[in-house]
Design an enzyme around this catalytic site. Structure first.
Site, PDB file in Angstrom:
ATOM      1  N   HIS A 168      10.368   1.582 -12.953  1.00  0.00           N
ATOM      2  CA  HIS A 168      10.526   1.010 -11.531  1.00  0.00           C
ATOM      3  C   HIS A 168      10.516  -0.292 -11.309  1.00  0.00           C
ATOM      4  O   HIS A 168       9.669  -0.947 -12.139  1.00  0.00           O
ATOM      5  CB  HIS A 168       9.494   1.898 -10.851  1.00  0.00           C
ATOM      6  CG  HIS A 168       9.332   1.386  -9.241  1.00  0.00           C
ATOM      7  ND1 HIS A 168      10.469   1.261  -8.477  1.00  0.00           N
ATOM      8  CD2 HIS A 168       8.338   0.858  -8.553  1.00  0.00           C
ATOM      9  CE1 HIS A 168      10.064   0.719  -7.366  1.00  0.00           C
ATOM     10  NE2 HIS A 168       8.796   0.626  -7.340  1.00  0.00           N
TER      11      HIS A 168
ATOM     12  N   CYS B 284       8.684   5.312  -4.161  1.00  0.00           N
ATOM     13  CA  CYS B 284       9.402   4.587  -5.351  1.00  0.00           C
ATOM     14  C   CYS B 284       9.448   5.598  -6.550  1.00  0.00           C
ATOM     15  O   CYS B 284      10.467   5.463  -7.427  1.00  0.00           O
ATOM     16  CB  CYS B 284       8.577   3.563  -5.799  1.00  0.00           C
ATOM     17  SG  CYS B 284       8.441   2.411  -4.320  1.00  0.00           S
TER      18      CYS B 284
ATOM     19  N   ASN C 168      12.701  -4.812  -5.035  1.00  0.00           N
ATOM     20  CA  ASN C 168      12.385  -3.411  -4.995  1.00  0.00           C
ATOM     21  C   ASN C 168      13.103  -2.615  -3.918  1.00  0.00           C
ATOM     22  O   ASN C 168      12.991  -2.666  -2.922  1.00  0.00           O
ATOM     23  CB  ASN C 168      10.653  -3.306  -4.714  1.00  0.00           C
ATOM     24  CG  ASN C 168      10.194  -1.917  -4.737  1.00  0.00           C
ATOM     25  OD1 ASN C 168      10.954  -0.944  -4.686  1.00  0.00           O
ATOM     26  ND2 ASN C 168       8.808  -1.761  -4.642  1.00  0.00           N
TER      27      ASN C 168
HETATM   28  O1  UT7 Z   1       6.737  -0.132  -5.571  1.00  0.00           O
HETATM   29  C1  UT7 Z   1       5.629   0.486  -4.843  1.00  0.00           C
HETATM   30  C2  UT7 Z   1       4.355   0.107  -5.285  1.00  0.00           C
HETATM   31  N1  UT7 Z   1       4.063  -1.214  -4.963  1.00  0.00           N
HETATM   32  C3  UT7 Z   1       3.599  -2.007  -6.001  1.00  0.00           C
HETATM   33  O2  UT7 Z   1       3.558  -1.515  -7.238  1.00  0.00           O
HETATM   34  C4  UT7 Z   1       3.320  -3.403  -5.784  1.00  0.00           C
HETATM   35  C5  UT7 Z   1       1.985  -3.797  -6.208  1.00  0.00           C
HETATM   36  N2  UT7 Z   1       1.168  -5.075  -6.043  1.00  0.00           N
HETATM   37  C6  UT7 Z   1       2.011  -6.319  -6.155  1.00  0.00           C
HETATM   38  O3  UT7 Z   1       2.914  -6.228  -6.888  1.00  0.00           O
HETATM   39  C7  UT7 Z   1       1.073  -7.558  -5.833  1.00  0.00           C
HETATM   40  O4  UT7 Z   1      -0.066  -7.296  -5.501  1.00  0.00           O
HETATM   41  C8  UT7 Z   1       1.895  -8.538  -4.805  1.00  0.00           C
HETATM   42  C9  UT7 Z   1       3.120  -8.809  -5.439  1.00  0.00           C
HETATM   43  C10 UT7 Z   1       2.191  -7.556  -3.540  1.00  0.00           C
HETATM   44  C11 UT7 Z   1       0.838  -9.468  -4.284  1.00  0.00           C
HETATM   45  O5  UT7 Z   1       0.529 -10.328  -5.645  1.00  0.00           O
HETATM   46  P1  UT7 Z   1      -0.920 -10.613  -6.175  1.00  0.00           P
HETATM   47  O6  UT7 Z   1      -0.916 -11.178  -7.327  1.00  0.00           O
HETATM   48  O7  UT7 Z   1      -1.668  -9.424  -6.330  1.00  0.00           O
HETATM   49  O8  UT7 Z   1      -1.527 -11.382  -4.809  1.00  0.00           O
HETATM   50  P2  UT7 Z   1      -2.629 -11.169  -3.875  1.00  0.00           P
HETATM   51  O9  UT7 Z   1      -2.269 -10.027  -2.929  1.00  0.00           O
HETATM   52  O10 UT7 Z   1      -3.765 -10.809  -4.670  1.00  0.00           O
HETATM   53  O11 UT7 Z   1      -2.982 -12.617  -3.317  1.00  0.00           O
HETATM   54  C12 UT7 Z   1      -2.964 -13.818  -4.068  1.00  0.00           C
HETATM   55  C13 UT7 Z   1      -3.032 -14.939  -3.115  1.00  0.00           C
HETATM   56  C14 UT7 Z   1      -3.744 -14.712  -1.519  1.00  0.00           C
HETATM   57  O12 UT7 Z   1      -4.305 -15.778  -1.203  1.00  0.00           O
HETATM   58  P3  UT7 Z   1      -5.837 -16.109  -1.709  1.00  0.00           P
HETATM   59  O13 UT7 Z   1      -6.529 -15.032  -0.946  1.00  0.00           O
HETATM   60  O14 UT7 Z   1      -5.890 -16.037  -3.115  1.00  0.00           O
HETATM   61  O15 UT7 Z   1      -6.004 -17.703  -0.972  1.00  0.00           O
HETATM   62  C15 UT7 Z   1      -2.616 -14.532  -0.823  1.00  0.00           C
HETATM   63  O16 UT7 Z   1      -2.783 -14.469   0.438  1.00  0.00           O
HETATM   64  O17 UT7 Z   1      -1.695 -15.194  -2.965  1.00  0.00           O
HETATM   65  C16 UT7 Z   1      -1.590 -15.389  -1.482  1.00  0.00           C
HETATM   66  N3  UT7 Z   1      -0.163 -14.775  -1.087  1.00  0.00           N
HETATM   67  C17 UT7 Z   1       0.932 -15.435  -0.924  1.00  0.00           C
HETATM   68  N4  UT7 Z   1       1.025 -16.743  -0.958  1.00  0.00           N
HETATM   69  C18 UT7 Z   1       2.456 -17.110  -0.995  1.00  0.00           C
HETATM   70  C19 UT7 Z   1       0.346 -13.478  -0.975  1.00  0.00           C
HETATM   71  N5  UT7 Z   1       1.510 -13.352  -0.506  1.00  0.00           N
HETATM   72  C20 UT7 Z   1       1.892 -14.644  -0.665  1.00  0.00           C
HETATM   73  C21 UT7 Z   1       3.203 -15.197  -0.701  1.00  0.00           C
HETATM   74  N6  UT7 Z   1       3.447 -16.470  -0.602  1.00  0.00           N
HETATM   75  N7  UT7 Z   1       4.177 -14.500  -0.178  1.00  0.00           N
END
Ligand code: UT7
Length: 332
Positions: free
Chosen positions: A254, A114, A284
């Site tokens: 980004h 990225c 993205n």
């Molecule tokens: O571009 C290159 C670099 N990449 C980035 O900069 C991406 C960086 N990361 C992020 O943007 C975020 O971490 C994500 C968007 C990928 C995920 O968001 P988050 O707020 O960090 O969610 P999380 O992974 O901490 O998950 C929170 C909850 C989890 O459930 P529990 O364990 O709290 O019950 C996940 O299972 O959200 C759940 N979850 C979802 N729920 C509904 C994860 N993905 C989904 C989804 N729909 N699509």
């Protein structure tokens, strides 16, 4: 002293749209979750058999050539920043150059995920500053949907397809790429990678069955690094160039997550109206996000505007560029 300045921009996003509702029919997610946690409503998808990233790169470069009037035969270097080249080899840059008439150029790909556009822009700027080259095209973007696992709800809502392209030329005015800060931390490997298909784990039946030819991301860990490293890099470049928040005309971040964008803008003390944001409609597009922002905002940009570009990606790779925009408004 010779500096390097962007003298034109082209872009391309495919017509087909994949909405959050479409994605919620594939995996257990909702429009609301994607919008509030990431900031995306829809993304573009390059549909059709055997169409690689170069298809979008060619469109972006053709538009750039048309808008700037540059003779493709005069282009000396074509650099393509991508993580999704059409083939493991040869490069996407060679395909783009051949199909846009840039047949006198030497070409290569830059793979910095990225942060690819920033890495490629700095590389091109130094070719120009050397005095040996006068016309370079940087084309940057990805067909992220080709490496997205549509059974993984934690990654599949994030990505889309698109490409931007810029022409870079010499200037003796106080314009162009003023300062660059690029970083790499290879300890990021386990947190964000494609597990198979490289020389460590060549493709196998097992790797295909396990979806190992798609993005693997530990979202929370990557988020943590992205928020602090991207904002740190942007803040450092602003500080070491003696800029105040009022001096910054545009922040060009980004587009991985609206919360990361907001954190970067907040750190710089720059209000939302000065931050280029199009994640809601394109998602993205990896190396494509920053040039696609510049492409969309071109008509609002003025000669001498201070822009701060910042990105973070796999590797980890990240950084920031401070540049002074080179021309007024949109090129026809
Ligand atoms: O571009 C290159 C670099 N990449 C980035 O900069 C991406 C960086 N990361 C992020 O943007 C975020 O971490 C994500 C968007 C990928 C995920 O968001 P988050 O707020 O960090 O969610 P999380 O992974 O901490 O998950 C929170 C909850 C989890 O459930 P529990 O364990 O709290 O019950 C996940 O299972 O959200 C759940 N979850 C979802 N729920 C509904 C994860 N993905 C989904 C989804 N729909 N699509």
């Amino acid at each position: 002293m010779i500096n390097a300045v962007i003298t034109g921009i082209g872009g391309y996003v495919p017509e087909d749209i994949l909405t959050n509702d479409d994605i919620s029919k594939m995996v257990d997610t909702t429009d609301e979750w994607i919008l509030t946690r990431v900031g995306i409503t829809e993304r573009r998808v390059l549909k059709g058999d055997h169409l690689g990233t170069s298809v979008m790169g060619i469109q972006a470069v053709n538009q750039l050539i048309e808008k700037t009037g540059v003779d493709p035969l005069d282009v000396e270097v074509v650099i393509c920043a991508t993580t999704t080249p059409d083939y493991p080899f040869p490069t996407a840059a060679s395909i783009v150059a051949y199909n846009t008439g840039c047949v006198n150029a030497f070409t290569f790909d830059v793979q910095a995920a990225c942060a690819g556009f920033l890495y490629a822009l700095e590389t091109a700027a130094n070719y120009i500053r050397s005095g040996r080259y006068r016309k370079i095209i940087v084309v940057a973007g990805d067909k992220m949907t080709s490496i997205t696992n549509y059974t993984d709800r934690t990654t599949c809502p994030l990505f889309g397809d698109g490409c931007g392209a810029v022409l870079i030329e010499p200037t003796t005015e106080n314009l162009g790429i003023i300062d660059t800060l690029l970083k790499t931390d290879g300890s990021g490997l386990p947190h964000l990678q494609m597990k198979s298909g490289g020389s460590a784990y060549p493709a196998s039946h097992e790797s295909v069955d396990n979806h190992e030819h798609t993005v693997y991301q530990e979202g929370r860990t990557v988020f943590k690094y992205a928020v602090s490293y991207m904002a740190d890099a942007a803040a450092e470049i602003v500080e070491r160039n003696g800029l105040t928040n009022d001096d910054i005309d545009w922040v060009v971040p980004h587009q991985a997550n609206l919360r990361i964008i907001d954190a970067t803008a907040k750190r710089l003390g720059v209000p939302e109206e000065k931050v280029m944001i199009n994640i809601q409609k394109f998602g993205n597009t990896s190396a494509g996000t920053i040039p696609l922002c510049l492409w969309e905002w071109e008509s609002k940009l003025k000669k001498g505007d201070n822009l701060v570009l910042a990105a973070f990606g796999a590797g980890f790779t990240w950084g920031a560029i401070y540049l002074k925009w080179g021309y007024d408004g949109k090129k026809a």
